[in-house]
Design a protein around this motif. Structure first.
Motif, PDB file in Angstrom:
ATOM      1  N   LEU A 346       6.603 -64.371  48.789  1.00 18.85           N
ATOM      2  CA  LEU A 346       8.063 -64.480  48.673  1.00 18.85           C
ATOM      3  C   LEU A 346       8.543 -65.868  49.074  1.00 18.85           C
ATOM      4  O   LEU A 346       9.526 -66.375  48.549  1.00 18.85           O
ATOM      5  CB  LEU A 346       8.753 -63.438  49.561  1.00 18.85           C
ATOM      6  CG  LEU A 346       8.742 -61.991  49.085  1.00 18.85           C
ATOM      7  CD1 LEU A 346       9.511 -61.116  50.055  1.00 18.85           C
ATOM      8  CD2 LEU A 346       9.338 -61.850  47.699  1.00 18.85           C
ATOM      9  N   GLN A 347       7.854 -66.470  50.045  1.00 18.81           N
ATOM     10  CA  GLN A 347       8.313 -67.777  50.524  1.00 18.81           C
ATOM     11  C   GLN A 347       8.033 -68.885  49.511  1.00 18.81           C
ATOM     12  O   GLN A 347       8.613 -69.950  49.567  1.00 18.81           O
ATOM     13  CB  GLN A 347       7.637 -68.098  51.859  1.00 18.81           C
ATOM     14  CG  GLN A 347       8.252 -67.295  52.991  1.00 18.81           C
ATOM     15  CD  GLN A 347       7.376 -67.262  54.240  1.00 18.81           C
ATOM     16  OE1 GLN A 347       6.323 -67.869  54.280  1.00 18.81           O
ATOM     17  NE2 GLN A 347       7.815 -66.542  55.243  1.00 18.81           N
ATOM     18  N   LYS A 348       7.105 -68.641  48.582  1.00 18.84           N
ATOM     19  CA  LYS A 348       6.702 -69.723  47.668  1.00 18.84           C
ATOM     20  C   LYS A 348       7.108 -69.505  46.210  1.00 18.84           C
ATOM     21  O   LYS A 348       7.020 -70.395  45.396  1.00 18.84           O
ATOM     22  CB  LYS A 348       5.169 -69.889  47.716  1.00 18.84           C
ATOM     23  CG  LYS A 348       4.671 -70.318  49.088  1.00 18.84           C
ATOM     24  CD  LYS A 348       3.157 -70.336  49.144  1.00 18.84           C
ATOM     25  CE  LYS A 348       2.675 -70.452  50.593  1.00 18.84           C
ATOM     26  NZ  LYS A 348       1.554 -69.618  50.866  1.00 18.84           N
ATOM     27  N   ASP A 349       7.509 -68.305  45.882  1.00 20.87           N
ATOM     28  CA  ASP A 349       7.742 -67.968  44.476  1.00 20.87           C
ATOM     29  C   ASP A 349       9.040 -68.596  43.952  1.00 20.87           C
ATOM     30  O   ASP A 349      10.107 -68.375  44.525  1.00 20.87           O
ATOM     31  CB  ASP A 349       7.816 -66.434  44.358  1.00 20.87           C
ATOM     32  CG  ASP A 349       7.700 -65.979  42.916  1.00 20.87           C
ATOM     33  OD1 ASP A 349       8.196 -66.700  42.043  1.00 20.87           O
ATOM     34  OD2 ASP A 349       7.099 -64.915  42.668  1.00 20.87           O
ATOM     35  N   PRO A 350       8.982 -69.380  42.855  1.00 14.37           N
ATOM     36  CA  PRO A 350      10.221 -69.989  42.318  1.00 14.37           C
ATOM     37  C   PRO A 350      11.234 -68.945  41.855  1.00 14.37           C
ATOM     38  O   PRO A 350      12.443 -69.194  41.864  1.00 14.37           O
ATOM     39  CB  PRO A 350       9.726 -70.840  41.139  1.00 14.37           C
ATOM     40  CG  PRO A 350       8.315 -70.415  40.873  1.00 14.37           C
ATOM     41  CD  PRO A 350       7.777 -69.802  42.115  1.00 14.37           C
ATOM     42  N   ILE A 351      10.761 -67.765  41.440  1.00 12.82           N
ATOM     43  CA  ILE A 351      11.697 -66.687  41.048  1.00 12.82           C
ATOM     44  C   ILE A 351      12.601 -66.352  42.234  1.00 12.82           C
ATOM     45  O   ILE A 351      13.804 -66.140  42.093  1.00 12.82           O
ATOM     46  CB  ILE A 351      10.920 -65.416  40.601  1.00 12.82           C
ATOM     47  CG1 ILE A 351      10.208 -65.676  39.271  1.00 12.82           C
ATOM     48  CG2 ILE A 351      11.838 -64.211  40.498  1.00 12.82           C
ATOM     49  CD1 ILE A 351       9.311 -64.535  38.820  1.00 12.82           C
ATOM     50  N   ILE A 352      11.984 -66.322  43.427  1.00 11.70           N
ATOM     51  CA  ILE A 352      12.746 -65.980  44.634  1.00 11.70           C
ATOM     52  C   ILE A 352      13.818 -67.020  44.901  1.00 11.70           C
ATOM     53  O   ILE A 352      14.951 -66.688  45.274  1.00 11.70           O
ATOM     54  CB  ILE A 352      11.803 -65.870  45.874  1.00 11.70           C
ATOM     55  CG1 ILE A 352      10.698 -64.852  45.635  1.00 11.70           C
ATOM     56  CG2 ILE A 352      12.590 -65.507  47.132  1.00 11.70           C
ATOM     57  CD1 ILE A 352      11.152 -63.456  45.348  1.00 11.70           C
ATOM     58  N   ASP A 353      13.496 -68.306  44.687  1.00 16.89           N
ATOM     59  CA  ASP A 353      14.501 -69.354  44.900  1.00 16.89           C
ATOM     60  C   ASP A 353      15.713 -69.135  44.003  1.00 16.89           C
ATOM     61  O   ASP A 353      16.856 -69.269  44.435  1.00 16.89           O
ATOM     62  CB  ASP A 353      13.894 -70.743  44.616  1.00 16.89           C
ATOM     63  CG  ASP A 353      12.890 -71.139  45.691  1.00 16.89           C
ATOM     64  OD1 ASP A 353      12.970 -70.557  46.791  1.00 16.89           O
ATOM     65  OD2 ASP A 353      12.031 -72.001  45.425  1.00 16.89           O
ATOM     66  N   SER A 354      15.454 -68.782  42.731  1.00 14.49           N
ATOM     67  CA  SER A 354      16.575 -68.535  41.800  1.00 14.49           C
ATOM     68  C   SER A 354      17.392 -67.333  42.268  1.00 14.49           C
ATOM     69  O   SER A 354      18.630 -67.356  42.242  1.00 14.49           O
ATOM     70  CB  SER A 354      16.064 -68.238  40.393  1.00 14.49           C
ATOM     71  OG  SER A 354      15.228 -69.256  39.974  1.00 14.49           O
ATOM     72  N   MET A 355      16.688 -66.266  42.702  1.00  8.57           N
ATOM     73  CA  MET A 355      17.402 -65.065  43.156  1.00  8.57           C
ATOM     74  C   MET A 355      18.180 -65.364  44.431  1.00  8.57           C
ATOM     75  O   MET A 355      19.336 -64.940  44.581  1.00  8.57           O
ATOM     76  CB  MET A 355      16.403 -63.920  43.396  1.00  8.57           C
ATOM     77  CG  MET A 355      15.855 -63.341  42.103  1.00  8.57           C
ATOM     78  SD  MET A 355      14.511 -62.162  42.372  1.00  8.57           S
ATOM     79  CE  MET A 355      15.373 -60.745  43.018  1.00  8.57           C
ATOM     80  N   LYS A 356      17.572 -66.139  45.332  1.00 11.15           N
ATOM     81  CA  LYS A 356      18.241 -66.475  46.609  1.00 11.15           C
ATOM     82  C   LYS A 356      19.535 -67.241  46.337  1.00 11.15           C
ATOM     83  O   LYS A 356      20.584 -66.948  46.915  1.00 11.15           O
ATOM     84  CB  LYS A 356      17.299 -67.318  47.467  1.00 11.15           C
ATOM     85  CG  LYS A 356      17.883 -67.714  48.823  1.00 11.15           C
ATOM     86  CD  LYS A 356      16.864 -68.495  49.643  1.00 11.15           C
ATOM     87  CE  LYS A 356      17.398 -68.857  51.003  1.00 11.15           C
ATOM     88  NZ  LYS A 356      16.394 -69.513  51.843  1.00 11.15           N
ATOM     89  N   SER A 357      19.439 -68.201  45.426  1.00  8.14           N
ATOM     90  CA  SER A 357      20.609 -69.009  45.096  1.00  8.14           C
ATOM     91  C   SER A 357      21.725 -68.128  44.514  1.00  8.14           C
ATOM     92  O   SER A 357      22.900 -68.229  44.905  1.00  8.14           O
ATOM     93  CB  SER A 357      20.171 -70.069  44.096  1.00  8.14           C
ATOM     94  OG  SER A 357      21.261 -70.693  43.544  1.00  8.14           O
ATOM     95  N   ALA A 358      21.363 -67.212  43.612  1.00  2.00           N
ATOM     96  CA  ALA A 358      22.366 -66.339  42.970  1.00  2.00           C
ATOM     97  C   ALA A 358      22.945 -65.347  43.973  1.00  2.00           C
ATOM     98  O   ALA A 358      24.158 -65.105  43.992  1.00  2.00           O
ATOM     99  CB  ALA A 358      21.723 -65.597  41.803  1.00  2.00           C
ATOM    100  N   LEU A 359      22.080 -64.765  44.830  1.00  5.12           N
ATOM    101  CA  LEU A 359      22.557 -63.768  45.802  1.00  5.12           C
ATOM    102  C   LEU A 359      23.453 -64.423  46.852  1.00  5.12           C
ATOM    103  O   LEU A 359      24.436 -63.836  47.305  1.00  5.12           O
ATOM    104  CB  LEU A 359      21.371 -63.070  46.474  1.00  5.12           C
ATOM    105  CG  LEU A 359      20.547 -62.142  45.566  1.00  5.12           C
ATOM    106  CD1 LEU A 359      19.265 -61.698  46.250  1.00  5.12           C
ATOM    107  CD2 LEU A 359      21.352 -60.911  45.141  1.00  5.12           C
ATOM    108  N   THR A 360      23.119 -65.658  47.242  1.00  3.75           N
ATOM    109  CA  THR A 360      23.952 -66.379  48.223  1.00  3.75           C
ATOM    110  C   THR A 360      25.350 -66.588  47.648  1.00  3.75           C
ATOM    111  O   THR A 360      26.354 -66.329  48.315  1.00  3.75           O
ATOM    112  CB  THR A 360      23.299 -67.737  48.577  1.00  3.75           C
ATOM    113  OG1 THR A 360      21.994 -67.489  49.113  1.00  3.75           O
ATOM    114  CG2 THR A 360      24.125 -68.497  49.595  1.00  3.75           C
ATOM    115  N   LYS A 361      25.405 -67.029  46.390  1.00  7.89           N
ATOM    116  CA  LYS A 361      26.722 -67.232  45.741  1.00  7.89           C
ATOM    117  C   LYS A 361      27.485 -65.919  45.660  1.00  7.89           C
ATOM    118  O   LYS A 361      28.700 -65.868  45.856  1.00  7.89           O
ATOM    119  CB  LYS A 361      26.528 -67.811  44.341  1.00  7.89           C
ATOM    120  CG  LYS A 361      26.248 -69.307  44.365  1.00  7.89           C
ATOM    121  CD  LYS A 361      26.578 -69.950  43.016  1.00  7.89           C
ATOM    122  CE  LYS A 361      26.537 -71.461  43.084  1.00  7.89           C
ATOM    123  NZ  LYS A 361      25.196 -72.005  43.296  1.00  7.89           N
TER     124      LYS A 361
END
Length: 635
Positions: A346-361
Motif C-alpha cells: 500500500l505504501q508503494k503502489d501508485p494506484i494508492i497515491d491516486s486514491m489518496k489524492s482523490a479521497l483527501t479532496k
C-alpha cells in the motif's frame, strides 16, 4: 461434546475485574447493547477468517456460508450467539477474554461520564465489548475452535463475571465460536424472538453477512411443532456502501458509522461515492462528532477499513488519507487492488497515491460543505479537530489553499477569543488599501488581546488574527499566503503598513526618527548586548516601548516549545522600539544622569519583555531597579 480435559481456573487481570464490576453494577439503562457488541465481534471474526483464507483456503473447512446465528431458550433462560468465523485457540481465549490489551480499560474508565446511556456506548470504542454480556447474564459460556485446528482442540471458557474464569479443552466439530448467556432472573425478556429481532434490526441491519434467527412458527392446532429448526435471515446483509445512495436512509448511514467507528454519537457528515473509469472504487467517509481519546497520539491506530471486491482485507489502512485527516472514519472498497495486498504494498503502489489524492479532496470538500451549509456544526467540528487540521499545510502542499480556507482563528473582532474567523471572511472585510493578512501569536487570548503590538491596528480599525494554539507559529511558517494575500506577523521586523499609512504619515515618521537619533544611540549604549537594534516605533500609540522579533528569528512560542523539548535554541536578540510621543520616553530623553538613564532604560526593556509574554532573564535586577525608582519618586 466429549469430556472436558486440562481444566484450570485462572484469575482475571485487575482491569478486567474493575470493568466487570462496572458492567454489572452501573451500565444497566441500555442493556440491549450487549447484542450489538457480540454481533460486531462475530462479524470481525468472520472478516478475519475471510482474510486468512485468502492465503490458506483450507481454513474454510468445506466452505459453508459464513453467518451469525442467534437463538434462545425460554425455559432455560439462555441466549446463544454462534458464528463460523476464525474461532479461538486456548491461548486466544485466555488472552482475549481474560485480559485487555494495552491501556484499554484505564482509558475507558477515564472517559466515563456518569451518564449511563453515554457510558454504555463507550464500550465498543475501547475494545471491551465482550464483557457487556455480563450486563444481562450472570454466567457466560464460550465454546470455540480456531479454524484449521483439530476438532479435539476446542476450548470451553466459562465465568460468572466475578474474580476468575474456568478454561478447558473440549471436542468441537464446528469451527468458530458459540457464546451462551445464562440470563439473570430479571433479564428473561431477552429470551424472546421478537425482542432479539428488533435489537438486531436496530443496531446490526447493515452487518454484511446474514444474521439468522429461528423462524417464528405458530403451530396449527393438533399439529406437532416442526422438529427441524428453520432459520431466517433478519438483517439486510448487504454491504451498505455497495448500495446506491438514493436507497440508503440517513439512519442507516448513521448506524453503519456507529458500527465501524465504535462511536455512540451520530457523525457530523458523510460522503458516499462510487468512482468509475481509470480507477474503480467506492468510498464511504465520515466526519465524527467528537474527538477520540487518542487523537493527539500520532502513532495511534488510524485509517479506513479496506475491502477488495467486497472482501475485508485490512482494518486501519492508513495509506489512503494523510495524517492530518486521521480522525476520518470509513470504508474504501477497491476493484483495482489484489486480495493479497499488504501494508508494505500500500505504501508503494501508485494506484494508492491516486486514491489518496482523490479521497483527501473528497474529505476537504465534505468539510467545506459543512462549513458553508452548517456553520454551527462546523464550529463543533473545529473545537474537536481544529488543531489536527492545522497540521495540514505543512503536510499537504497540494491542498494548502483548500486547508487554509477551512482554518478558523480568533481575531480582534471575535468575542472572547472564540476561533470562528475564516480567512475568506477576514479578506472580505479588509480595510480599504489593506493588502496583507495581519496576525499575532502568543500563549493565550488574554495575553495577546491587549498586546502593545496591536495599538496602531486598533487606531486604524484593522482586524488582526490572534493565534494562541501551540501549533500556530509552526503552522504560519508553512502558510505564507492565502488568496494572493501575504501573511504578516505584527510582532516581527519593521512593520510596514503599505497603503494604510498616508504619505504625510510616512514623512512625519521619518522626521521624528531623525530628531530622536541621539536618544537611539544613548539607548543602544545603555542596553548594550541585550538588543539587536534600537529604533523609533510606528506601532505604538499608548505604550512607551515594545520588543519586536528579527525578521528571520524564531518567535517566542516556537522558542518555548523547543526549550521544553530539550532542544538547543539559537541565540537571538530582540529589537527595542520606543514611542517618541510617550511622556516616559520624553522624560528619559531629558534625563542627564547617565546611571539613572541606564536604570530607566532597563526598566522599560524588562516591561516590554513582560508585555510580549516573555520571561525576564534577571527578575531580581528588575525588582531592584523598580524599587529604587519608587523610593526616589516617594522621597
Amino acid at each position: 461434546m466429549s469430556v472436558e480435559t486440562q481444566k484450570e481456573t485462572l484469575g482475571f487481570q485487575t482491569e478486567v475485574k474493575q470493568l466487570l464490576h462496572l458492567m454489572i453494577h452501573s451500565l444497566y439503562s441500555n442493556k440491549e447493547i450487549f447484542l450489538r457488541e457480540l454481533i460486531s465481534n462475530a462479524s470481525d471474526a468472520t472478516d478475519k477468517l475471510r482474510f486468512e483464507a485468502l492465503a490458506k483456503p483450507e481454513l474454510l473447512e468445506g466452505g459453508a456460508e459464513l453467518k451469525i446465528r442467534v437463538s434462545f431458550d425460554k425455559d432455560a433462560k439462555t441466549v446463544t450467539l454462534e458464528d463460523n468465523g476464525i474461532g479461538m485457540s486456548r491461548e486466544d481465549a485466555i488472552t482475549h477474554l481474560g485480559t485487555i490489551a494495552k491501556s484499554g480499560t484505564a482509558d475507558f474508565m477515564q472517559h466515563l461520564t456518569g451518564d449511563q446511556k453515554k457510558d454504555s456506548h463507550l464500550i465498543g470504542q475501547f475494545g471491551v465489548g465482550f464483557y457487556s454480556a455480563f450486563i444481562v447474564a450472570d454466567k457466560v459460556d464460550v465454546f470455540s475452535r480456531r479454524a484449521g485446528a483439530p476438532t479435539s482442540e476446542g476450548v470451553h471458557w466459562s465465568s460468572k463475571g466475578e474474580g476468575d474464569f474456568e478454561i478447558a479443552t473440549v471436542e468441537k466439530v464446528e469451527r468458530g465460536t458459540r457464546i451462551v448467556l445464562h440470563l439473570k432472573a430479571a433479564e428473561d425478556e431477552f429470551a424472546d424472538g421478537w425482542r432479539l429481532r428488533n435489537i438486531i434490526k436496530k443496531y446490526s441491519d447493515h452487518i454484511a453477512l446474514p444474521i439468522e434467527l429461528p423462524k417464528e412458527q405458530a403451530a396449527a392446532e393438533g399439529e406437532e411443532a416442526a422438529a427441524e429448526l428453520e432459520w431466517e435471515t433478519v438483517n439486510r446483509a448487504s454491504a451498505l456502501w455497495t448500495r446506491p445512495r438514493a436507497e440508503v436512509k440517513d439512519e442507516e448511514y448513521q448506524e453503519f458509522y456507529k458500527h465501524i467507528g465504535h462511536d455512540f454519537e451520530n457523525p457530523l457528515s458523510w460522503s458516499h461515492n462510487k468512482v468509475e473509469g481509470k480507477l474503480e472504487y467506492t468510498s464511504l467517509l465520515y466526519t465524527p462528532a467528537r474527538a477520540p481519546f487518542d487523537l493527539y497520539q500520532r502513532e495511534a491506530p488510524r485509517g479506513l477499513k479496506l475491502y477488495v471486491q467486497r472482501v475485508f482485507v485490512m482494518d486501519q489502512a492508513e495509506s489512503f488519507l494523510p495524517l492530518y485527516l486521521r480522525f476520518v472514519k470509513g470504508v474504501v472498497d477497491s476493484n483495482d487492488l489484489s486480495l493479497n495486498v499488504s501494508r508494505e504494498i500500500l505504501q508503494k503502489d501508485p494506484i494508492i497515491d491516486s486514491m489518496k489524492s482523490a479521497l483527501t479532496k473528497r474529505v476537504l470538500d465534505m468539510l467545506e460543505k459543512l462549513a458553508k451549509n452548517q456553520p454551527e456544526e462546523y464550529k463543533s467540528f473545529w473545537k474537536n479537530f481544529g488543531q489536527v487540521l492545522k497540521e495540514g499545510p505543512a503536510e499537504d502542499f497540494a491542498n494548502k489553499e483548500k486547508i487554509a480556507g477551512l482554518l478558523r482563528f480568533a481575531s480582534t473582532r471575535s468575542a472572547e477569543g472564540e476561533q470562528s474567523v475564516g480567512l475568506g471572511e477576514y479578506i472580505a472585510r479588509m480595510a480599504e488599501g489593506q493588502d496583507k493578512v495581519y496576525y499575532l501569536t502568543g500563549e493565550s487570548y488574554a495575553q495577546v488581546k491587549n498586546s502593545p503590538h496591536l495599538e496602531v491596528f486598533r487606531k486604524k480599525g484593522i482586524e488582526v488574527l490572534l493565534l494562541t494554539d501551540r501549533i500556530d507559529e509552526w503552522l504560519m511558517s508553512y502558510l505564507t499566503e492565502f488568496d494572493g494575500k501575504h501573511f504578516v506577523d505584527v510582532a516581527r521586523g519593521d512593520l510596514d503598513l503599505g497603503k494604510l499609512d498616508s504619505e504625510e504619515d510616512k514623512k512625519a515618521q521619518e522626521e521624528v526618527a531623525k530628531t530622536k537619533e541621539g536618544l537611539v544611540e544613548r539607548l543602544k549604549t545603555a542596553l548594550g548586548e541585550q538588543v539587536a537594534e534600537v529604533r523609533v516605533s510606528h506601532r505604538l500609540t499608548d505604550s512607551p516601548a515594545i520588543l519586536a522579533i528579527g525578521e528571520q528569528d524564531l518567535g517566542l512560542q516556537m522558542r518555548q516549545i523547543l526549550e521544553a523539548s530539550g532542544q538547543k535554541v539559537p541565540d537571538s536578540k530582540p529589537i527595542f522600539e520606543f514611542n517618541p510621543a510617550h511622556p516616559l520616553i520624553e522624560k528619559l530623553d531629558a534625563e542627564a544622569d547617565e546611571q539613572r538613564f541606564a536604570d530607566l532604560s532597563h526598566i522599560l526593556f524588562d516591561q516590554a519583555a513582560l508585555a510580549a509574554g516573555d520571561n525576564l532573564k534577571d527578575p531580581a535586577a528588575y525588582v531592584q531597579r523598580l524599587n529604587k525608582l519608587l523610593v526616589e519618586l516617594s522621597a
